[in-house]
Design a protein around this motif. Structure first.
Motif, PDB file in Angstrom:
ATOM      1  N   PRO A   1       2.508   9.886  -4.231  1.00  0.00           N
ATOM      2  CA  PRO A   1       2.648   8.426  -4.149  1.00  0.00           C
ATOM      3  C   PRO A   1       1.516   7.742  -4.901  1.00  0.00           C
ATOM      4  O   PRO A   1       0.456   8.336  -5.112  1.00  0.00           O
ATOM      5  N   PRO A   2       1.705   6.485  -5.288  1.00  0.00           N
ATOM      6  CA  PRO A   2       0.621   5.754  -5.951  1.00  0.00           C
ATOM      7  C   PRO A   2      -0.543   5.514  -4.990  1.00  0.00           C
ATOM      8  O   PRO A   2      -0.372   5.524  -3.775  1.00  0.00           O
ATOM      9  N   SER A   3      -1.698   5.280  -5.572  1.00  0.00           N
ATOM     10  CA  SER A   3      -2.859   4.949  -4.741  1.00  0.00           C
ATOM     11  C   SER A   3      -2.762   3.489  -4.295  1.00  0.00           C
ATOM     12  O   SER A   3      -2.076   2.674  -4.917  1.00  0.00           O
TER      13      SER A   3
ATOM     14  N   MET B   1      10.356   1.407   2.601  1.00  0.00           N
ATOM     15  CA  MET B   1       9.009   1.798   3.004  1.00  0.00           C
ATOM     16  C   MET B   1       8.412   2.669   1.900  1.00  0.00           C
ATOM     17  O   MET B   1       9.057   3.633   1.463  1.00  0.00           O
ATOM     18  N   LEU B   2       7.206   2.312   1.475  1.00  0.00           N
ATOM     19  CA  LEU B   2       6.569   2.964   0.332  1.00  0.00           C
ATOM     20  C   LEU B   2       5.174   3.458   0.714  1.00  0.00           C
ATOM     21  O   LEU B   2       4.285   2.646   0.980  1.00  0.00           O
ATOM     22  N   PRO B   3       4.953   4.776   0.741  1.00  0.00           N
ATOM     23  CA  PRO B   3       3.628   5.277   1.091  1.00  0.00           C
ATOM     24  C   PRO B   3       2.641   5.092  -0.057  1.00  0.00           C
ATOM     25  O   PRO B   3       3.008   5.183  -1.229  1.00  0.00           O
ATOM     26  N   LEU B   4       1.398   4.838   0.308  1.00  0.00           N
ATOM     27  CA  LEU B   4       0.310   4.679  -0.652  1.00  0.00           C
ATOM     28  C   LEU B   4      -0.841   5.574  -0.204  1.00  0.00           C
ATOM     29  O   LEU B   4      -1.128   5.653   0.996  1.00  0.00           O
ATOM     30  N   VAL B   5      -1.474   6.246  -1.148  1.00  0.00           N
ATOM     31  CA  VAL B   5      -2.520   7.197  -0.781  1.00  0.00           C
ATOM     32  C   VAL B   5      -3.907   6.633  -1.020  1.00  0.00           C
ATOM     33  O   VAL B   5      -4.111   5.762  -1.857  1.00  0.00           O
ATOM     34  N   GLY B   6      -4.860   7.185  -0.265  1.00  0.00           N
ATOM     35  CA  GLY B   6      -6.264   6.846  -0.438  1.00  0.00           C
ATOM     36  C   GLY B   6      -6.912   7.808  -1.412  1.00  0.00           C
ATOM     37  O   GLY B   6      -6.249   8.669  -1.997  1.00  0.00           O
ATOM     38  N   GLU B   7      -8.215   7.698  -1.550  1.00  0.00           N
ATOM     39  CA  GLU B   7      -8.961   8.551  -2.476  1.00  0.00           C
ATOM     40  C   GLU B   7      -8.871  10.031  -2.115  1.00  0.00           C
ATOM     41  O   GLU B   7      -8.978  10.890  -2.978  1.00  0.00           O
ATOM     42  N   ASP B   8      -8.626  10.334  -0.823  1.00  0.00           N
ATOM     43  CA  ASP B   8      -8.529  11.721  -0.377  1.00  0.00           C
ATOM     44  C   ASP B   8      -7.135  12.319  -0.597  1.00  0.00           C
ATOM     45  O   ASP B   8      -6.892  13.478  -0.286  1.00  0.00           O
TER      46      ASP B   8
ATOM     47  N   ARG C   1       4.235   3.605 -10.779  1.00  0.00           N
ATOM     48  CA  ARG C   1       2.806   3.737 -10.488  1.00  0.00           C
ATOM     49  C   ARG C   1       2.464   5.046  -9.779  1.00  0.00           C
ATOM     50  O   ARG C   1       1.315   5.262  -9.409  1.00  0.00           O
ATOM     51  N   ARG C   2       3.460   5.907  -9.600  1.00  0.00           N
ATOM     52  CA  ARG C   2       3.205   7.215  -8.986  1.00  0.00           C
ATOM     53  C   ARG C   2       2.268   8.017  -9.870  1.00  0.00           C
ATOM     54  O   ARG C   2       2.196   7.817 -11.080  1.00  0.00           O
TER      55      ARG C   2
END
Length: 153
Positions: free
Chosen positions: A29-31, A125-132, A23-24
């Motif tokens: 990272p994926p959203s 641990m898996l980072p997820l990003v926001g719209e920014d 999903r990257r």
């Protein structure tokens, strides 16, 4: 990919890593919307989702799986990490800061000896990003094993 899947012991963690990688968005990272609790339902009992708030990040446990609530003896959903016991803050906060800085998955196996117990846990641990495009949340999967110490050890 910074986590070598062959070093991950638990099949559940390998599955989560594979899902996260799929999903990257390129190297990013994926959203959050592409890796939500509903997407990881089979693993959710051993997961927690931590919101990253502000430019000097403050971390809030948004959702905590039932198995982790059982192991820790309390539900810390909606609590900030700076409200947690010192031991939790000492180990967890640097790990969250590391995954934010790396913008990539991190993995580790940890062992603690406390009185008559040995606790071992494997964590992804898996980072997820926001719209920014900034890390807005960290999905964490923890699989603990607690066993009694044997005499003489």
């Amino acid at each position: 990919m910074s986590v070598d899947p062959t070093t991950v012991r638990r099949p559940e963690l390998r599955d989560l890593l594979e899902l996260w990688e799929a999903r990257r968005q390129g190297a990013a990272p994926p959203s959050k919307s592409r890796f939500a609790p509903v997407d990881v339902a089979p693993y959710m009992s051993n997961m927690l989702f931590v919101e990253v708030l502000g430019s000097q990040p403050r971390f809030r446990y948004r959702e905590v799986g039932v198995e982790l609530i059982r192991v820790y003896g309390q539900d810390f959903s909606d609590r900030y990490i700076d409200q947690m016991p010192t031991l939790v803050r000492t180990f967890a906060e640097p790990a969250y800061r590391e995954v934010i800085a790396k913008r990539d998955a991190t993995h580790g196996v940890f062992r603690f000896v406390e009185n008559w117990w040995i606790a071992t846990y494997e964590r992804l641990m898996l980072p997820l990003v926001g719209e920014d495009g900034l890390v807005a949340e960290v999905a964490v999967a923890i699989y603990p094993r607690i066993e009694a110490r044997k005499a003489g050890k």
